[in-house]
Design a protein around this motif. Structure first.
Motif, PDB file in Angstrom:
ATOM      1  N   ASN A   6      63.129  81.974  17.080  1.00 50.32           N
ATOM      2  CA  ASN A   6      61.999  81.515  15.562  1.00 50.32           C
ATOM      3  C   ASN A   6      60.966  80.734  15.922  1.00 50.32           C
ATOM      4  N   LEU A   7      61.303  79.427  16.622  1.00 53.00           N
ATOM      5  CA  LEU A   7      60.804  77.936  16.595  1.00 53.00           C
ATOM      6  C   LEU A   7      60.358  78.314  17.636  1.00 53.00           C
ATOM      7  N   ARG A   8      59.923  79.151  18.602  1.00 53.10           N
ATOM      8  CA  ARG A   8      58.924  79.433  19.314  1.00 53.10           C
ATOM      9  C   ARG A   8      57.247  79.925  18.757  1.00 53.10           C
ATOM     10  N   HIS A   9      58.041  81.383  17.835  1.00 49.02           N
ATOM     11  CA  HIS A   9      57.303  82.038  16.959  1.00 49.02           C
ATOM     12  C   HIS A   9      56.227  81.021  16.341  1.00 49.02           C
ATOM     13  N   ILE A  10      57.416  80.416  15.408  1.00 51.41           N
ATOM     14  CA  ILE A  10      56.018  78.385  14.692  1.00 51.41           C
ATOM     15  C   ILE A  10      55.379  77.577  15.587  1.00 51.41           C
ATOM     16  N   ILE A 131      76.686  74.485  12.521  1.00 54.59           N
ATOM     17  CA  ILE A 131      75.469  73.680  13.046  1.00 54.59           C
ATOM     18  C   ILE A 131      74.126  74.682  12.489  1.00 54.59           C
ATOM     19  N   ARG A 132      72.934  73.520  12.651  1.00 53.23           N
ATOM     20  CA  ARG A 132      71.984  74.029  12.377  1.00 53.23           C
ATOM     21  C   ARG A 132      70.173  73.464  13.116  1.00 53.23           C
ATOM     22  N   ASN A 133      69.705  73.431  12.132  1.00 56.12           N
ATOM     23  CA  ASN A 133      68.547  73.576  13.324  1.00 56.12           C
ATOM     24  C   ASN A 133      67.025  72.529  12.596  1.00 56.12           C
ATOM     25  N   LEU A 134      67.086  71.649  12.949  1.00 61.03           N
ATOM     26  CA  LEU A 134      65.483  70.778  12.680  1.00 61.03           C
ATOM     27  C   LEU A 134      63.752  71.079  13.334  1.00 61.03           C
ATOM     28  N   LEU A 135      63.094  71.220  12.394  1.00 59.26           N
ATOM     29  CA  LEU A 135      61.592  70.475  13.104  1.00 59.26           C
ATOM     30  C   LEU A 135      61.573  69.439  12.577  1.00 59.26           C
ATOM     31  N   LEU A 136      61.194  68.810  13.229  1.00 57.86           N
ATOM     32  CA  LEU A 136      60.790  67.282  12.449  1.00 57.86           C
ATOM     33  C   LEU A 136      59.212  67.238  12.956  1.00 57.86           C
ATOM     34  N   ALA A 137      58.352  65.863  11.910  1.00 55.12           N
ATOM     35  CA  ALA A 137      57.119  65.684  11.852  1.00 55.12           C
ATOM     36  C   ALA A 137      56.531  64.717  10.842  1.00 55.12           C
ATOM     37  N   GLY A 138      55.868  64.117  11.103  1.00 54.75           N
ATOM     38  CA  GLY A 138      55.319  62.613   9.854  1.00 54.75           C
ATOM     39  C   GLY A 138      54.425  63.831   8.769  1.00 54.75           C
ATOM     40  N   ARG A 139      55.579  63.645   7.564  1.00 56.17           N
ATOM     41  CA  ARG A 139      54.185  64.247   6.865  1.00 56.17           C
ATOM     42  C   ARG A 139      52.772  63.866   6.277  1.00 56.17           C
ATOM     43  N   LYS A 140      52.649  62.934   6.065  1.00 53.14           N
ATOM     44  CA  LYS A 140      51.166  62.037   6.125  1.00 53.14           C
ATOM     45  C   LYS A 140      50.290  62.019   6.826  1.00 53.14           C
ATOM     46  N   ARG A 141      50.614  62.144   8.202  1.00 48.71           N
ATOM     47  CA  ARG A 141      50.067  62.608   9.166  1.00 48.71           C
ATOM     48  C   ARG A 141      49.300  63.542   9.004  1.00 48.71           C
ATOM     49  N   LEU A 142      49.564  64.784   8.960  1.00 46.28           N
ATOM     50  CA  LEU A 142      49.485  65.824   8.461  1.00 46.28           C
ATOM     51  C   LEU A 142      48.002  66.149   7.531  1.00 46.28           C
ATOM     52  N   SER A 143      47.587  67.163   7.270  1.00 39.95           N
ATOM     53  CA  SER A 143      46.878  67.822   6.163  1.00 39.95           C
ATOM     54  C   SER A 143      47.860  68.024   5.275  1.00 39.95           C
ATOM     55  N   SER A 144      48.053  68.332   3.759  1.00 40.93           N
ATOM     56  CA  SER A 144      49.132  68.766   2.967  1.00 40.93           C
ATOM     57  C   SER A 144      48.982  70.161   3.759  1.00 40.93           C
ATOM     58  N   VAL A 153      56.477  78.850   7.899  1.00 37.93           N
ATOM     59  CA  VAL A 153      56.865  79.572   8.924  1.00 37.93           C
ATOM     60  C   VAL A 153      58.407  79.112   9.147  1.00 37.93           C
ATOM     61  N   ALA A 154      58.895  77.759   8.668  1.00 43.73           N
ATOM     62  CA  ALA A 154      60.231  76.792   8.897  1.00 43.73           C
ATOM     63  C   ALA A 154      60.766  77.662   8.071  1.00 43.73           C
ATOM     64  N   THR A 155      60.911  77.559   6.719  1.00 43.35           N
ATOM     65  CA  THR A 155      61.962  78.439   6.148  1.00 43.35           C
ATOM     66  C   THR A 155      61.586  79.862   6.171  1.00 43.35           C
ATOM     67  N   MET A 156      60.990  80.414   6.302  1.00 45.54           N
ATOM     68  CA  MET A 156      60.846  82.198   7.145  1.00 45.54           C
ATOM     69  C   MET A 156      61.850  81.653   8.693  1.00 45.54           C
TER      70      MET A 156
END
Length: 376
Positions: A6-10, A131-144, A153-156
Motif C-alpha cells: 500500500n505504501l509503495r502505491h502511495i 502494530i500500526r503503520n505511519l506515514l509522516l510529513a510536515g503539513r505546513k511544508r506542503l500545499s493544502s 491515499v493513506a486512509t485508503m
C-alpha cells in the motif's frame, strides 16, 4: 507486507505530482537515541527539579528513612506482577518532497505495543499485540491540495498520516527545527499513545495480586489521566531504566535537612534497597529508586538502578508497606537477565525484554523495507 505494498502505491502516486529527492539506497532507518528516555523524563518534569516531599507513611507510625532494605520477594512466595507492557518502533527516512519552494522530509514508521501475561508456572503468553503503520510529513511544508491527496491515499491504504510539525511533549524535547530530527520524537509520541490504549484494555483485568508493570514513565497523557480517575491507586507500576540526572532531593526538615544530588542519593543506595518515596506533581505522582544489582557487577554506580512510579490520585501518603512490597517484587525480577543481548541488561526486567522482542519480531525488517519501498 500488505502495508508496504500500500505504501509503495502511495509513493508512486505522490511522485507523479511533485519532485522527490529519494533517500540514497532506499529507505534509511532512523536509529533510536540512547538518552531519549532520560530527556523525556526531564521534559515531563521541567518545572520541578528539587524534591523534598516524602509521600509515604508506615502503619506503625515510624518516620520513613532515606533508605530501606527490600530483599527479593520471589514469584513462588507471592506472584504480584502478572502483566508486562512495552512499546517499540522502527522508523525510516524515505526522502524529501519538493513542491515548488516548499519541502518536507517523508518518513515511514511501524509502531508496536505488547502486553505479556505471566502464568503461575512462570511461562508468558501474549495478551495483546498491536502494530500500526505511519506515514509522516510536515503539513505546513506542503500545499493544502497535496496534503489532502496524501490523507486520502493513506486512509485508503489503512496507513495513518501524521503531521511532523504538530507539537507534542515528546518531539518538543528536540529544540531544533529540523523536521527530520523531530521525526524520532513524533514516532515515540505515537507509540506512547498506543501504549496508553493497551493500558486501558488491560485495566479491568488488574487487581491486588494482578499488577501491570509498564516500561517507562506513567506521566504521559492520557495514561496519567486514566489512572487518576478514582480515589484508589490503580495496580499499575511504571519502571524506567533511564531517568533524568539533574534533580536534587531534600530529606528532613529545618537546619538538619539533608540535600543530595541524584548521584549522591544513588551512590549510597545499597543492593536490594530502595530510597524513600518522593512526590511530584503536587503529590499525584509517587516515585522512588530501587537498586537491583551489586555495584561490583556493573561499570558505574548509577547502573543497576530503576526508577519506579505510582499514580496517587488521593494525594494521601502511600503506605510504606506497599512500596516495600512492590520494590521487593522488582528486586526478584533481576533474574533472568538479557545480558549480552541488550546494553540495558543491568536495569531490564526479563518479561519486559520479551515483550519488546515480540514487537520487534512482528515488524517488517529493515532489509525488506529497503528493497520494497521505491518512489518509482
Amino acid at each position: 507486507m500488505q502495508a508496504l505494498r500500500n505504501l509503495r502505491h502511495i509513493l508512486e502516486t505522490i511522485a507523479q505530482g511533485v519532485e522527490v529527492l529519494p533517500a540514497v539506497g532506499g529507505a534509511v532507518e532512523d536509529l533510536e537515541r540512547p538518552d531519549f528516555e532520560e530527556r523525556e523524563d526531564q521534559a515531563l518534569n521541567e518545572e520541578e527539579r528539587v524534591f523534598e516531599t516524602i509521600v509515604e507513611r508506615s502503619t506503625d507510625g515510624t518516620r520513613p528513612s532515606l533508605y530501606r532494605p527490600t530483599p527479593p520477594l520471589t514469584r513462588s512466595k507471592r506472584h504480584l506482577f502478572r502483566y508486562f507492557l512495552d512499546g517499540s518502533f522502527r522508523s525510516y527516512f524515505l526522502g524529501t518532497l519538493l513542491e515548488h519552494e516548499r519541502e518536507t522530509p517523508v518518513h515511514f514508521a511501524q509502531i508496536g505495543a505488547c502486553v505479556l501475561r505471566r502464568e503461575d508456572n512462570g511461562s508468558v503468553r501474549r495478551e495483546v499485540l498491536e502494530i500500526r503503520n505511519l506515514l509522516l510529513a510536515g503539513r505546513k511544508r506542503l500545499s493544502s491540495e497535496l496534503w489532502s491527496k496524501l490523507e486520502n491515499v493513506a486512509t485508503m491504504a489503512d496507513i495513518r498520516l501524521v503531521d511532523l510539525e504538530e507539537r507534542d511533549i515528546v518531539s518538543g524535547v528536540l529544540s531544533d527545527f529540523d523536521l527530520r530530527n523531530k521525526a524520532a520524537g513524533k514516532v515515540r509520541f505515537e507509540m506512547h499513545n498506543l501504549e496508553a490504549e493497551l493500558i486501558r484494555r488491560v485495566l479491568p483485568k488488574l487487581g491486588l495480586d494482578q499488577w501491570l508493570v509498564v516500561d517507562g514513565s506513567l506521566q504521559f497523557q492520557p495514561t496519567l489521566s486514566d489512572l487518576e480517575q478514582s480515589e484508589i491507586i490503580k495496580p499499575v507500576l511504571g519502571v524506567a531504566k533511564n531517568f533524568r540526572k539533574d534533580p536534587q532531593f531534600v530529606f528532613g526538615r529545618g537546619p538538619r535537612a539533608e540535600r543530595r544530588s541524584i548521584y549522591k542519593l544513588l551512590a549510597d543506595l545499597k543492593p536490594y534497597h530502595r530510597t524513600a518515596a518522593f512526590g511530584a506533581r503536587q503529590g499525584k505522582l509517587v516515585f522512588w529508586y530501587v537498586r537491583l544489582r551489586e555495584q561490583t557487577q556493573v561499570d558505574y554506580p548509577l547502573m543497576g538502578v530503576v526508577k519506579a512510579e505510582l499514580v496517587n490520585p488521593s494525594l494521601e501518603a502511600v503506605p510504606s508497606e506497599l512500596i516495600d512490597l512492590l520494590s521487593r517484587a522488582l528486586v526478584a525480577e533481576r533474574s533472568v537477565t538479557p545480558h549480552g543481548q541488550d546494553r540495558r541488561w543491568h536495569a531490564h526486567l526479563y518479561p519486559i525484554f520479551l515483550a519488546e522482542r515480540a514487537i520487534k519480531e512482528s515488524l517488517v525488517s529493515r532489509e525488506v523495507v529497503q528493497q520494497f519501498l521505491k518512489w518509482r
